[in-house]
Design a protein around this motif. Structure first.
Motif, PDB file in Angstrom:
ATOM      1  N   MET A 360     108.437 -19.082  67.072  1.00  0.00           N
ATOM      2  CA  MET A 360     108.152 -18.283  68.250  1.00  0.00           C
ATOM      3  C   MET A 360     107.409 -18.998  69.156  1.00  0.00           C
ATOM      4  O   MET A 360     107.367 -18.528  70.498  1.00  0.00           O
ATOM      5  CB  MET A 360     107.267 -17.111  67.519  1.00  0.00           C
ATOM      6  N   ILE A 475     111.219 -12.149  68.610  1.00  0.00           N
ATOM      7  CA  ILE A 475     111.088 -12.343  67.268  1.00  0.00           C
ATOM      8  C   ILE A 475     112.478 -11.629  66.438  1.00  0.00           C
ATOM      9  O   ILE A 475     113.004 -12.482  65.654  1.00  0.00           O
ATOM     10  CB  ILE A 475     109.762 -11.986  66.644  1.00  0.00           C
ATOM     11  N   GLU A 519     107.923 -13.875  60.310  1.00  0.00           N
ATOM     12  CA  GLU A 519     108.253 -15.229  60.475  1.00  0.00           C
ATOM     13  C   GLU A 519     108.204 -15.948  59.200  1.00  0.00           C
ATOM     14  O   GLU A 519     109.304 -16.416  58.789  1.00  0.00           O
ATOM     15  CB  GLU A 519     107.738 -16.074  61.718  1.00  0.00           C
TER      16      GLU A 519
END
Length: 564
Positions: A360, A475, A519
């Protein structure tokens, strides 16, 4: 839209995938360095693109520039099968409403936008765009609120017949409506949205979004200049020779382009260097020490280096016959020595960095956290133990076998340079050390788009560029199971919901915390392995203005040209 750079505004929206070892060609060769080793954090503050005001760029002349990997047959930058080269081509002959400074501050193009005003209406974000009354597409269609509405309709994910490059952010818009007149558009979000400048930097012609079939297939091998607008238009498209040429647009109302003609051409990396040295190209990326040494020796060469707003990763295709088990994928990732790949990639480049722990954000951006280390721990020994537990037993030749099937998988190597060969060879040795037979299939860089789109690989190194500073907002584009950028085939509806929730949070700090947690869970699916970012290194003609290593900045087409 992914994460922030240091500074006032949080940061980057992802764009399409880049050619693996066409961008990952940052490897191996003769030591061409000067001895001063720099890091990504240092170079993140040093753009190098010969920035010049419009008035300093001379009128006339031609420029020939390389594409990074291929002339993608998909010319619609909003469609899901695009690459970064699609966006590069698109911006030369289509409306560009928003650009960014190197550090990520948005700049609104007055040739299209009179103003863009954001305000909070209750709990919602509302943006009012006022459009330049002279703005029209090349076919005479006004650029008005309908173009915004069409772009949103094709990109918001509600009609799955549209194969969108990303729905992130667009799916949070509640309405796109006419304002005081047709030249004003009101975009209202469902809740707060901090990353709105990254959503309408380019628009799609309303005729394209009117039919999903046209949106998905209408631009295949056809650039459609009539649906474009801007200082340049398409003069020629040579599909066979992978070139596209632009000339000044007679229908343009704004500042004229400085150049008479611009040509973009696809070449293999070594061919680019030779073409630059021979005067056929005006710039080339130098992705490895040996290529940099060759390019910088050309008369009048100017080396331009900054941090790259890219992330490179190893994708493990979970749909491949032997890679459906997450335990096998985890063992493969444990067996990859990312530090060695970094060393190979930047040998002789006077550059170093730690392997990425996130896709990211970059380590020099606010909110960055190493989310990989918690899910891919251990090394070859742990990988071997994991494969033992799964019943993969080493055979006489060291290659593991289960139920009579050897653990043999394929790595697709894009391009054929010392850099790409070195990376592939290192991966073969790493896999052999844990009992995995890794076969290398070498394909031309020009085939990258089809390899990616058709998922014709078991393992593949590729990359993507963040073209604006709103990384957290992308994301879902990175990890959602339905994303065109997630080529691993991993993900679940439950994880998708967690990823999508990030954008609903009110403050950047809340989003950073939630995004890092999501994540970490996504990386635990063992489909995507972050590798590195690297430097962006261009070698150009010294008089080439507003082009080079520019971080989040992409110069408006009319400002690119020659000085002197």
């Amino acid at each position: 839209m992914p994460g922030p750079l240091p500074g006032p505004r949080p940061g980057p929206m992802l764009t399409a995938a880049l050619s693996a070892l066409a961008l990952v060609l940052t490897a191996c060769g003769a030591g061409a360095g000067t001895g001063e080793v720099r890091t990504g954090a240092e170079l993140s503050a040093v753009p190098a693109f010969n920035e010049q005001p419009y008035e300093n760029v001379r009128d006339g002349g031609t420029v020939t520039l390389p594409l990074r990997s291929d002339l993608n047959p998909q010319f619609n930058r909003h469609q899901g099968d695009t690459t970064l080269d699609t966006l590069t081509v698109w911006r030369w002959y289509n409306p560009v409403l928003v650009t960014f400074t190197p550090q990520g501050e948005p700049r609104f193009n007055p040739d299209y936008l009179v103003s863009a005003v954001d305000e909070r209406i209750g709990d919602d974000t509302r943006i009012t765009y006022t459009i330049n009354p002279r703005a029209v597409f090349n076919d005479g269609t006004p650029i008005d609120w309908r173009a915004f509405e069409a772009t949103w309709r094709a990109r918001n994910g509600r009609d799955t017949a549209y194969i969108a490059q990303s729905t992130d952010g667009y799916d949070r818009i509640a309405s796109v409506t006419r304002g005081a007149d047709d030249r004003q558009v009101v975009v209202t979000f469902d809740g707060v949205h901090a990353w709105w400048p990254g959503l309408f930097p380019e628009l799609v012609h309303p005729a394209v979004a009117a039919d999903p079939a046209v949106f998905n297939q209408g631009y295949l091998n056809e650039p459609h200049p009539e649906w474009g607008a801007g200082p340049y238009t398409v003069a020629a498209h040579d599909r066979q020779n992978s070139t596209i040429t632009f000339e000044r647009n007679p229908a343009w109302w704004g500042r004229p382009g400085k150049l008479d003609r611009v040509t973009l051409v696809q070449m293999e990396p070594t061919a680019k260097i030779n073409a630059f040295r021979n005067g056929q190209l005006d710039a080339t990326e130098a992705e490895s020490a040996d290529l940099l040494a060759q390019a910088r020796s050309a008369p009048g060469a100017d080396v331009r280096i900054s941090a790259r707003t890219a992330s490179f990763l190893l994708t493990v295709n979970s749909a491949a016959p032997l890679l459906g088990d997450p335990g096998v994928r985890r063992a493969i990732m444990q067996g990859v020595d990312r530090g060695q790949l970094v060393d190979i990639a930047f040998q002789g480049m006077d550059y170093t960095e730690e392997p990425l722990g996130s896709l990211m954000l970059k380590p020099y951006q606010e909110g960055y956290r190493d989310n990989l280390s918690a899910v891919v721990d251990g090394g070859p020994e742990a990988a071997a133990e994991g494969l033992d537990a799964l019943g993969w037993v080493p055979g006489p030749d060291g290659i593991r076998v289960k139920d009579g099937t050897p653990l043999s998988i394929t790595f697709v190597q894009t391009g054929d340079t010392p850099a790409s060969r070195a990376a592939a060879g290192a991966l073969v040795a790493m896999m052999r050390a844990i009992g995995v037979d890794l076969q290398v299939r070498q394909v031309p860089a020009a085939d990258f788009s089809s390899v990616l789109a058709n998922k014709e690989f078991d393992l593949l190194i590729s990359g993507f560029m963040s073209v604006d500073p709103y990384g957290i907002a992308g994301i879902c584009q990175l990890y959602c199971s339905t994303s065109q950028l997630n080529n691993s085939g991993t993900g679940t509806p439950e994880l998708d919901a967690q990823l999508q929730r990030v954008a609903t949070l009110a403050t950047p700090a809340e989003q950073f915390a939630a995004a890092n947690a999501a994540e970490q869970k996504a990386l635990g699916s063992y489909g995507l392995l972050p590798l590195y970012s690297g430097p962006e290194t261009w070698v150009t003609r010294a008089d080439l203005a507003n082009f080079g290593a520019s971080l989040f900045h992409r110069a408006l087409p009319e400002t690119i040209g020659r000085t002197g």
